[in-house]
Design an enzyme around this catalytic site. Sequence first.
Site, short mmCIF file in Angstrom:
data_model
loop_
_atom_site.label_atom_id
_atom_site.label_comp_id
_atom_site.label_asym_id
_atom_site.label_seq_id
_atom_site.Cartn_x
_atom_site.Cartn_y
_atom_site.Cartn_z
N HIS A 62 28.82 34.38 35.03
CA HIS A 62 29.38 35.68 35.38
C HIS A 62 29.85 36.46 34.16
O HIS A 62 30.30 35.88 33.18
CB HIS A 62 30.58 35.51 36.32
CG HIS A 62 30.26 34.73 37.55
ND1 HIS A 62 31.21 33.96 38.19
CD2 HIS A 62 29.12 34.58 38.25
CE1 HIS A 62 30.66 33.38 39.25
NE2 HIS A 62 29.39 33.74 39.30
N TYR A 132 42.65 31.03 34.78
CA TYR A 132 42.25 31.81 33.61
C TYR A 132 42.90 33.18 33.58
O TYR A 132 43.20 33.77 34.61
CB TYR A 132 40.73 31.94 33.50
CG TYR A 132 40.01 32.54 34.67
CD1 TYR A 132 39.57 33.86 34.64
CD2 TYR A 132 39.73 31.79 35.81
CE1 TYR A 132 38.88 34.41 35.70
CE2 TYR A 132 39.04 32.33 36.87
CZ TYR A 132 38.62 33.64 36.82
OH TYR A 132 37.94 34.18 37.88
#
Length: 181
Positions: A62, A132
């Site tokens: 991604h 993240y």
Amino acid sequence: MNVIKTEIPDVLIFEPKVFGDERGFFMESFNQKVFEEAVGRKVEFVQDNHSKSTKGVLRGLHYQLEPYAQGKLVRCVVGEVFDVAVDIRKSSPTFGKWVGVNLSAENKRQLWIPEGFAHGFCVLSDEAEFVYKTNNFYSKMQERGILWSDKSINIEWPVQNPLLSDKDINGQKFVDADYFI
């Protein structure tokens, strides 16, 4: 904090100093000053994300295009993952190359993946929780995906028959992807 360079100079591993005893442990998981000195620029994180996946799940590859390109500082807080960054900057000497790193709750390492890279990971443990930070917000319109199994990239994923979302099954071939300049 120990900063480790990877085969792709802009992708960095951050390894914390862990202080442990019979009570448990303490570590500094993030320090803005140390981080910015290592990456060589100011980075403002605007969003934290947290996902949980089971063994064999593969997410990726991604990325987001400008003006919503994202740098990510990723880590695994439960279990273990194999984390991958692919350089999609057309002008880079490492364009089309990838780097893979094992991140785990045990090694407590984090990986910095700057803008201009596609990102993915696969779960090696029974389950994994992945956390993240991003320096830009999610944008569905700018979101892109490259096929995780693209032969021209040839990532050596350590899983057989991964569990994939429809989005990841239908990722673009690398040759057809939208690159960064």
